[in-house]
Scaffold this motif. Structure first.
Motif, short mmCIF file in Angstrom:
data_model
loop_
_atom_site.label_atom_id
_atom_site.label_comp_id
_atom_site.label_asym_id
_atom_site.label_seq_id
_atom_site.Cartn_x
_atom_site.Cartn_y
_atom_site.Cartn_z
N TYR A 88 2.46 2.99 -5.25
CA TYR A 88 2.69 3.60 -6.56
C TYR A 88 3.76 2.87 -7.37
N THR B 190 0.83 -1.20 0.00
CA THR B 190 0.00 0.00 0.00
C THR B 190 0.86 1.26 0.00
N THR C 89 -4.79 2.51 -0.76
CA THR C 89 -4.25 2.81 -2.08
C THR C 89 -3.10 1.87 -2.39
N ARG D 35 1.83 -0.42 -8.85
CA ARG D 35 0.58 -0.19 -9.58
C ARG D 35 0.68 -0.64 -11.03
#
Length: 180
Positions: free
Chosen positions: A117, A55, A114, A120
């Motif tokens: 990054y 995350t 989330t 992803r």
């Protein structure tokens, strides 16, 4: 430290890579695997990635701390200096510390939900059942580990590398943009 990203199709490949990297001196702290098949990783005794690797929790907490610090600098500090309040200094310091910590705490709420990054871009591959192997390597050993992986495990595709340090200012694509 650099983080190397490899994708493989089978858990047997992951297990073999894990054994070879451990034999080469890469500890579990520097070896992380992300997959939909967490139970399979557990049964094969493979070190899975932590919540901090999966995350954006750490990055969003850092952003929240920065925003809380800015709030303290631009609102609480002027209130203390020119607000005309006869409060003790410790009250303003406490409000500033609270603003910073509250910012970090609130930022964590956004980050826990989330996807990181850095991973992803591998989302579709992970959804299709592939295994993402992340290896943290000192910069001086990157070429050696890449050569080891290419020689022993040609089935493991090197899909990228990045820093192992979070960047709170990175955009969704992992880069820092001044203008979008």
């Amino acid at each position: 430290m650099k983080r190397l990203f490899y994708l493989v199709n089978t858990i047997d490949s992951v297990e073999s890579i894990s054994e070879d990297l451990h034999r080469d001196g890469v500890s579990n702290w520097r070896f992380h695997v992300i997959s939909k098949d967490d139970a399979g990783l557990y049964l094969h005794h493979i070190h899975t990635a932590s919540v901090l690797d999966r995350t954006d929790l750490a990055r969003f907490v850092e952003r929240g701390l920065i925003i809380g610090g800015l709030f303290a600098a631009f609102f609480i500090l002027p209130l203390a200096l020119w607000g005309g309040l006869e409060w003790p200094t410790s009250a303003f310091v406490a409000m500033g510390v609270f603003a910073v910590l509250a910012g970090g705490w609130l930022g964590g709420f956004g980050g826990i939900g989330t996807e990181n990054y850095r991973i992803r871009r591998f989302h579709k591959d992970l959804e299709n059942g592939k295994y993402l192997i992340m290896v943290d390597v000192p910069k001086a050993e990157v070429e050696r580990v890449e050569a080891l992986m290419a020689g022993l495990h040609p089935e493991a595709a090197l899909r990228g590398e990045s820093s192992s340090v979070n960047n709170p200012f990175a955009a969704a694509d992992g880069r820092v943009h001044i203008m979008h």
